[in-house]
Design an enzyme around this catalytic site. Structure first.
Site, PDB file in Angstrom:
ATOM      1  N   HIS A  57       1.004  -1.191   0.073  1.00 11.85           N
ATOM      2  CA  HIS A  57       0.022  -0.078  -0.151  1.00 11.85           C
ATOM      3  C   HIS A  57       0.763   1.314   0.057  1.00 11.85           C
ATOM      4  O   HIS A  57       0.816   1.852  -0.770  1.00 11.85           O
ATOM      5  CB  HIS A  57      -0.864  -0.020   0.993  1.00 11.85           C
ATOM      6  N   HIS A  81       3.840   6.817   5.418  1.00 15.83           N
ATOM      7  CA  HIS A  81       2.578   7.601   5.986  1.00 15.83           C
ATOM      8  C   HIS A  81       2.051   6.618   7.016  1.00 15.83           C
ATOM      9  O   HIS A  81       1.147   7.320   7.749  1.00 15.83           O
ATOM     10  CB  HIS A  81       1.807   8.064   4.847  1.00 15.83           C
ATOM     11  N   GLU A  85       0.791   5.095  12.870  1.00 15.23           N
ATOM     12  CA  GLU A  85      -0.689   4.683  12.878  1.00 15.23           C
ATOM     13  C   GLU A  85      -0.858   3.118  13.259  1.00 15.23           C
ATOM     14  O   GLU A  85      -1.646   2.662  14.196  1.00 15.23           O
ATOM     15  CB  GLU A  85      -1.602   5.206  11.949  1.00 15.23           C
ATOM     16  N   ASP A  86      -0.185   2.561  12.617  1.00  9.96           N
ATOM     17  CA  ASP A  86      -0.343   0.882  12.193  1.00  9.96           C
ATOM     18  C   ASP A  86       0.861   0.215  12.879  1.00  9.96           C
ATOM     19  O   ASP A  86       0.666  -1.133  12.566  1.00  9.96           O
ATOM     20  CB  ASP A  86      -0.682   0.717  10.792  1.00  9.96           C
ATOM     21  N   ASP A 147      -2.451   8.065  -1.349  1.00  7.41           N
ATOM     22  CA  ASP A 147      -3.154   7.173  -0.331  1.00  7.41           C
ATOM     23  C   ASP A 147      -4.420   6.744  -0.647  1.00  7.41           C
ATOM     24  O   ASP A 147      -4.713   5.603  -0.936  1.00  7.41           O
ATOM     25  CB  ASP A 147      -2.979   7.725   0.982  1.00  7.41           C
ATOM     26  N   ASP A 268     -16.627  15.788 -27.065  1.00  5.97           N
ATOM     27  CA  ASP A 268     -15.032  15.508 -26.683  1.00  5.97           C
ATOM     28  C   ASP A 268     -15.178  14.367 -25.924  1.00  5.97           C
ATOM     29  O   ASP A 268     -14.407  13.910 -25.036  1.00  5.97           O
ATOM     30  CB  ASP A 268     -14.673  16.618 -25.697  1.00  5.97           C
TER      31      ASP A 268
END
Ligand code: MN
Length: 505
Positions: A57, A81, A85-86, A147, A268
């Site tokens: 990811h 990133h 958090e994880d 992300d 278009d």
């Protein structure tokens, strides 16, 4: 996690390094490698809902950032990133290893990521916070975009209600912001990934209707391209590239809604895009196009002389293809052609992110770049210039200043130039509110009307309808042309009424 998937992800590292080097010859690739291995180790053992190892990811996000042409610092932060958090690694660990700039980007991304879209009533509030984060550091928003793109690509792995929330948030908030930042490609990507989850029935309807037309039109466009290419050669106009670009599905869907769902009115669906080296050649190429094809009346748009509010530049024209190409009534008769320079093209695709390609990483330069027209204010100014109502020297006032974002008590974002006052704010909301304002509260504190506002302030205006118009002293205090114009006109009106009432026949 299987050995195999880890090897696969590791294999993407050389691809990432190559992509970064393409845009930044002297990029710090060591930094990228160590950020990758740091993240890989921290996430090791964790698996995404899709079954992939977690590191796939942040790697996908980093690749998106590299495609946008961002610098090594931002891409390293993209790789890291989700670490605080994880995983067991903290923000302090990141700061120790990679320094404060990367740590503060990761911190920003984590903070913005905590905002969850909870239905329409929370919409504005989230939007505001994102704006504030953006005003601090646009790179945080760019990482968040990267992300989000990968989260949307793997959205199928999530439960249905979560899918819908994330997709709706992407459509209503992320894509809107991408558009304001002039990031055409990001906007199109976010919208097309979210579209099938937010409006599944409409998406199916569109696919069924449009795919056969795409196939048919493609064949015609390819022949037409060769014809135009020859014409350019014959007239000695050097072009860098010419190709047919397919319209993004969601934007096509929205256009169809405005045109009674009639696909024949969409010129278009596949547009022809001609890229040349410089502005003079743009107009030359347009000349050649009009020499070999008859233009549709009223469809020639010069966005080079008059860029769109988000900075978009191009020449657009819509033409009838020559008779030999119109093989039946429905297909291949009317085509939109867009002509632009390479630099305009990169700016249109990547918007604010394109500046990292040209200018390096100094955010201050990017924010100060007066070429970035991303305020509605400027669009209004451009209208006024076109109409000849405004002199160029008054233009500088709003134009060259930095902008701040302040909020109404309801949470609406108001953009104002730096050092603007509550008076500017009041006029921005409504001229009556400006003319009748008597006081202000800034962040719940009573404040003077001439106080200098700061980024993120919440401003409330008190007004009295009986107030007899603005104070002439305000003219020297306000920062926006808008407020100044309204104050002047209210004062003039007052003077005229006064004169009328005091004139006897
Ligand atoms: Mn993430």
């Amino acid at each position: 996690m299987s050995e195999e998937t880890l090897i696969y992800t590791n294999q993407r590292l050389p691809e990432l390094l190559k992509l970064i080097k393409k845009n930044h010859k002297h990029a710090d690739l060591k930094l990228i490698k160590s950020a990758y291995f740091f993240a890989e180790e921290a996430h090791r053992g964790a698996v995404r809902k899709s079954g992939e190892p977690y590191i796939a990811h942040p790697m996908a996000a980093a690749l998106t950032l590299a495609e946008m042409g961002l610098d090594a610092t931002t891409i390293a932060a993209g790789l890291l990133h989700d670490v605080p958090e994880d995983t067991h690694k903290t923000l302090q660990d990141i700061e120790q290893q990679f320094g404060s700039e990367i740590a503060s980007l990761v911190e920003g991304v984590t903070k913005v990521g905590k905002l969850k879209y909870r239905g329409i009533e929370r919409y504005m509030e989230n939007l505001c916070r994102m704006f504030v984060a953006m005003a601090k550091d646009i790179r945080v928003i760019l990482i968040r975009f990267a992300d989000r793109v990968h989260n949307l690509e793997t959205l199928n792995a999530l439960p249905p209600e979560k899918r819908h929330r994330i997709a709706l948030e992407s459509l209503e908030i992320y894509a809107q912001i991408a558009n304001r930042l002039g990031m055409g490609q990001m906007k199109g990507k976010l919208e097309d990934l979210a579209f099938p989850y937010v409006y599944p029935k409409e998406y199916q309807w569109l696919i069924k209707k449009v795919v056969p037309e795409f196939v048919e039109k493609r064949e015609f466009i390819d022949r037409f391209l060769a014809y135009l290419n020859d014409a350019m050669k014959k007239h000695g106009v050097k072009i860098i590239s010419i190709d047919g670009r397919t319209k993004y599905l969601y934007s096509l869907y929205k256009k169809l809604l405005h045109n009674n769902r009639d696909l024949n009115k969409i010129y278009d669906l596949i547009a022809i895009r001609i890229i040349v080296d410089n502005v003079a050649q743009c107009y030359e190429a347009l000349g050649v196009v009009h020499e070999v094809c008859k233009p549709l009346k009223g469809r020639i748009k010069d966005y080079i002389a008059q860029p769109k509010p988000n900075g978009y530049q191009s020449l657009h024209t819509t033409v009838f293809s020559p008779p030999q190409f119109a093989k039946d009534e429905i297909y291949g008769q009317i085509v939109e052609i867009q002509i632009r320079t390479q630099q305009m093209h990169i700016a249109a695709e990547y918007g604010i992110a394109a500046h990292w390609r040209y200018k390096g990483t100094r955010l201050a330069d990017i924010l100060h770049d007066s070429k970035l027209h991303w305020t509605q204010n400027l669009a209004n100014l451009q209208e006024q210039i076109k109409g000849g109502q405004i002199l160029l020297d008054t233009l500088k006032i709003d134009f060259l200043q930095n902008y701040i974002f302040v909020f109404t008590p309801r949470g609406d974002v108001i953009e104002l130039p730096e050092d603007a006052t509550p008076i500017d704010f009041a006029y921005e909301i409504h001229s009556d509110l400006g003319n009748q304002c008597t006081g202000a509260k800034i962040n719940d504190q009573i404040a003077n009307l001439t106080t200098t506002l700061k980024n993120g302030d919440v401003v409330e205006i008190f007004s009295t309808p009986s107030r007899k118009g603005p104070n002439p002293d305000w003219l020297s205090v306000v920062k926006t042309q808008h407020a100044r114009d309204h104050i002047r006109s209210a004062l003039n009106k007052k003077r005229n009424t006064f004169l009328q009432n005091n004139t006897t026949d």
